[in-house]
Scaffold this active site. Structure first.
Site, PDB file in Angstrom:
ATOM      1  CG  HIS A 306     -59.874  37.337 -38.619  1.00 22.50           C
ATOM      2  ND1 HIS A 306     -61.160  37.253 -38.140  1.00 22.50           N
ATOM      3  CD2 HIS A 306     -59.943  37.225 -39.971  1.00 22.50           C
ATOM      4  CE1 HIS A 306     -61.974  37.078 -39.174  1.00 22.50           C
ATOM      5  NE2 HIS A 306     -61.272  37.060 -40.286  1.00 22.50           N
ATOM      6  CG  ASP A 363     -55.932  37.723 -47.009  1.00 25.06           C
ATOM      7  OD1 ASP A 363     -56.352  37.001 -47.926  1.00 25.06           O
ATOM      8  OD2 ASP A 363     -56.610  38.622 -46.487  1.00 25.06           O
TER       9      ASP A 363
HETATM   10  N1  ACO Z   1     -50.094  44.515 -37.236  1.00 31.11           N
HETATM   11  C1  ACO Z   1     -49.817  45.256 -36.137  1.00 31.11           C
HETATM   12  N2  ACO Z   1     -50.706  45.552 -35.168  1.00 31.11           N
HETATM   13  C2  ACO Z   1     -51.973  45.106 -35.363  1.00 31.11           C
HETATM   14  C3  ACO Z   1     -52.343  44.347 -36.467  1.00 31.11           C
HETATM   15  C4  ACO Z   1     -51.352  44.042 -37.436  1.00 31.11           C
HETATM   16  N3  ACO Z   1     -51.622  43.314 -38.512  1.00 31.11           N
HETATM   17  N4  ACO Z   1     -53.650  44.043 -36.399  1.00 31.11           N
HETATM   18  C5  ACO Z   1     -54.107  44.600 -35.256  1.00 31.11           C
HETATM   19  N5  ACO Z   1     -53.080  45.239 -34.633  1.00 31.11           N
HETATM   20  C6  ACO Z   1     -53.137  45.906 -33.329  1.00 31.11           C
HETATM   21  C7  ACO Z   1     -53.838  47.253 -33.412  1.00 31.11           C
HETATM   22  O1  ACO Z   1     -52.910  48.295 -33.677  1.00 31.11           O
HETATM   23  C8  ACO Z   1     -54.460  47.356 -32.051  1.00 31.11           C
HETATM   24  O2  ACO Z   1     -53.439  47.707 -31.136  1.00 31.11           O
HETATM   25  P1  ACO Z   1     -53.792  48.661 -29.852  1.00 31.11           P
HETATM   26  O3  ACO Z   1     -54.756  47.860 -29.024  1.00 31.11           O
HETATM   27  O4  ACO Z   1     -52.483  48.919 -29.203  1.00 31.11           O
HETATM   28  O5  ACO Z   1     -54.448  49.897 -30.439  1.00 31.11           O
HETATM   29  C9  ACO Z   1     -54.875  45.922 -31.741  1.00 31.11           C
HETATM   30  O6  ACO Z   1     -53.964  45.104 -32.487  1.00 31.11           O
HETATM   31  C10 ACO Z   1     -56.307  45.582 -32.135  1.00 31.11           C
HETATM   32  O7  ACO Z   1     -56.473  45.935 -33.507  1.00 31.11           O
HETATM   33  P2  ACO Z   1     -57.834  46.425 -34.121  1.00 31.11           P
HETATM   34  O8  ACO Z   1     -57.544  47.254 -35.340  1.00 31.11           O
HETATM   35  O9  ACO Z   1     -58.689  47.036 -33.064  1.00 31.11           O
HETATM   36  O10 ACO Z   1     -58.502  45.036 -34.543  1.00 31.11           O
HETATM   37  P3  ACO Z   1     -59.682  44.874 -35.563  1.00 31.11           P
HETATM   38  O11 ACO Z   1     -60.411  43.655 -35.142  1.00 31.11           O
HETATM   39  O12 ACO Z   1     -60.470  46.132 -35.697  1.00 31.11           O
HETATM   40  O13 ACO Z   1     -58.949  44.637 -36.971  1.00 31.11           O
HETATM   41  C11 ACO Z   1     -57.888  43.597 -38.791  1.00 31.11           C
HETATM   42  C12 ACO Z   1     -58.786  43.398 -37.584  1.00 31.11           C
HETATM   43  C13 ACO Z   1     -58.447  44.710 -39.698  1.00 31.11           C
HETATM   44  C14 ACO Z   1     -57.870  42.314 -39.617  1.00 31.11           C
HETATM   45  C15 ACO Z   1     -56.463  43.966 -38.313  1.00 31.11           C
HETATM   46  O14 ACO Z   1     -55.928  42.912 -37.539  1.00 31.11           O
HETATM   47  C16 ACO Z   1     -55.514  44.291 -39.459  1.00 31.11           C
HETATM   48  O15 ACO Z   1     -55.476  45.440 -39.906  1.00 31.11           O
HETATM   49  N6  ACO Z   1     -54.714  43.281 -39.989  1.00 31.11           N
HETATM   50  C17 ACO Z   1     -53.859  43.510 -41.099  1.00 31.11           C
HETATM   51  C18 ACO Z   1     -54.625  43.462 -42.418  1.00 31.11           C
HETATM   52  C19 ACO Z   1     -55.091  42.057 -42.751  1.00 31.11           C
HETATM   53  O16 ACO Z   1     -54.324  41.096 -42.734  1.00 31.11           O
HETATM   54  N7  ACO Z   1     -56.381  41.948 -43.153  1.00 31.11           N
HETATM   55  C20 ACO Z   1     -56.978  40.681 -43.579  1.00 31.11           C
HETATM   56  C21 ACO Z   1     -57.927  40.152 -42.547  1.00 31.11           C
HETATM   57  S1  ACO Z   1     -58.615  38.616 -43.024  1.00 31.11           S
HETATM   58  C22 ACO Z   1     -59.735  39.067 -44.202  1.00 31.11           C
HETATM   59  O17 ACO Z   1     -60.372  40.068 -44.174  1.00 31.11           O
HETATM   60  C23 ACO Z   1     -59.895  38.179 -45.307  1.00 31.11           C
END
Ligand code: ACO
Length: 430
Positions: A306, A363
């Site tokens: 998140h 979720d």
């Molecule tokens: N699985 C694997 N790796 C992940 C995940 C994940 N679910 N989420 C983040 N990471 C990793 C990224 O690859 C990144 O790694 P790095 O530093 O080596 O490049 C690091 O964690 C940070 O991730 P960001 O994308 O920079 O984090 P951001 O805050 O931009 O994204 C998000 C948040 C979109 C929710 C992300 O965690 C994600 O894509 N999760 C999966 C989708 C999801 O469950 N979305 C629902 C969110 S809750 C809602 O909106 C209701």
């Protein structure tokens, strides 16, 4: 306005920037005059550090896992209130008295039907149309059928909110019935908000639906947990679109489209697809974990991570508890629950996920509950949209009423394309 300020030094010149503090200790540097005074803008892709507004609606602290609507902790609201009560709180700012709640419920009943002409729209979507695309289209279309209101007074706000809250439920249920080819079931005045929705979804002429109190209670809880989440992607979209002066229905329709994305509300159905994939692969968790860690693979574990929560998502804790309780009450055994719990356990012990603060989000377990209720996977994000509606309306209305600070949303950029060059006529280009 506070007299506190931060200082910024640019090219040996010192600028004072006002500091703004929120009621729960949020700190912000006010940069609204930065460009006019310094010529500089700030660069913040993804708005990781940008406050787009001041708001009275929701407070969240991602480090401590706190989420409050209008000052009330989410844990209390989810345990002790109905969704309609919480919607009133988010929209009006105070919990309703018994009389106010009854009046609001009466309005919701009054507005439950949709114009019969709207029903013909459903006939023109192809059979496999996504319910999110249908919902977004239909909500936008409401603007052509119902009067535009400003939401400036509490009375106005109650009417536009009740109309939309009530009709979105009917639209959602009708889109499901159309997708399975069953006759539409109209709303009933004797049923609660959630009971009515479930009845419109599942009642059939050959097999009348019996509203199960446990299912109603769980649905109330799920909708409450989704009701607002401050400046998330879809709410920011509603505000941005609304900032151009667009009507409520169209602004909300844009929010629904933003919610559809798998990184946002679309994650609840993506979680189920992922868990089913793991199951079909003979529970090969390792394969999915390695894919999620691989920087060259776009795959992510849906339902984890998140932008704001860095310890735990308080909504996920409540949903996980509700998930086991609902499955037990309905005597449903879902193999995906076991897979989900095993996956969470692996993730919680893996350095990759620990070091990036990746925990289950709202979720991760919600889809398993929806499945147990009989709601199909492609309707999960529609359920999320129904829940998020009070928040979207409250933010739209807060922005519209902000006479001090309301301006069209229009970010800047740092241009990195070619510098100005001489035009080359077509016949000289080789
Ligand atoms: N699985 C694997 N790796 C992940 C995940 C994940 N679910 N989420 C983040 N990471 C990793 C990224 O690859 C990144 O790694 P790095 O530093 O080596 O490049 C690091 O964690 C940070 O991730 P960001 O994308 O920079 O984090 P951001 O805050 O931009 O994204 C998000 C948040 C979109 C929710 C992300 O965690 C994600 O894509 N999760 C999966 C989708 C999801 O469950 N979305 C629902 C969110 S809750 C809602 O909106 C209701």
């Amino acid at each position: 306005m506070s007299k506190e300020h931060a200082t910024l030094t640019i090219e040996d010149k010192i600028y004072k920037l006002p500091i703004v503090r929120g009621t729960e200790g949020d700190k912000a540097i006010d940069i609204r005059k930065l460009r006019t005074e310094t010529g500089y803008i700030t660069l913040d892709s993804g708005y990781m550090n940008t406050g787009s507004c001041r708001s009275d609606i929701t407070f969240l602290d991602g480090e401590k896992g706190i989420l409050n609507y209008r000052g009330y902790p989410i844990e209390d609201l989810a345990e002790k209130c109905s969704f309609v009560e919480v919607a009133y709180l988010i929209l009006i700012g105070e919990l309703p008295t018994r009389e106010q709640l009854n009046d609001f419920r009466a309005l919701l009943s009054r507005f439950a039907l949709i114009h019969e002409d709207l029903i013909h729209f459903f006939d023109h979507f192809p059979p496999q149309a996504s319910p999110m695309s249908i919902l977004s289209t239909m909500v936008n279309t409401l603007n052509n059928f119902y009067p535009e209101m400003s939401g400036d007074s509490d009375e106005d706000l109650m009417i536009i909110s009740a109309r939309l809250l009530s009709k979105i439920r009917t639209l959602a249920a009708f889109s499901y019935k159309k997708s399975v080819g069953h006759p539409l079931v109209y709303p009933r005045y004797d049923l609660s908000y959630c009971g009515n929705f479930l009845n419109m979804m599942f009642d059939k002429p050959v097999r009348p639906y019996v509203v199960h109190p446990e299912v109603v209670a769980t649905l109330n809880k799920l909708l409450i947990l989704h009701a607002d989440h401050e400046q998330n992607c879809s709410t920011s979209t509603v505000r941005l679109v609304g900032s151009a002066g667009v009507n409520l229905y169209t602004s909300i329709s844009a929010g629904i489209s933003a919610l559809w994305g798998p990184l946002h509300g679309g994650a609840n159905s993506a979680v189920i697809e992922m868990l089913e994939g793991i199951r079909a692969d003979n529970n090969d968790f390792e394969k999915y974990i390695q894919k999620a860690k691989d920087p060259n693979d776009r795959f992510r574990l849906s339902g984890f991570g998140h932008r704001v929560y860095k310890t735990f998502d308080p909504r996920a804790t409540i949903i996980k508890r509700a998930c086991t309780k609902t499955l037990e009450a309905l005597q449903v055994e879902d193999p995906l629950l076991e897979i989900a719990m095993k996956l969470e356990d692996i993730v919680r012990h893996d350095d990759y996920f620990i070091s990036r603060d990746l925990y289950p989000n709202v979720d991760f377990y919600s889809g398993i509950i929806y499945r147990a209720m009989g709601i199909p996977t492609d309707m999960f994000t529609v359920m999320f949209a129904m829940g998020r509606l009070p928040g979207w309306i409250a933010h739209w209305s807060e922005m519209m009423q902000d006479t001090d600070d309301r301006r069209i949303g229009r970010p800047r950029q740092v241009y990195e394309g070619p510098v100005q060059r001489d035009f080359v006529p077509l016949h000289e280009r080789s």
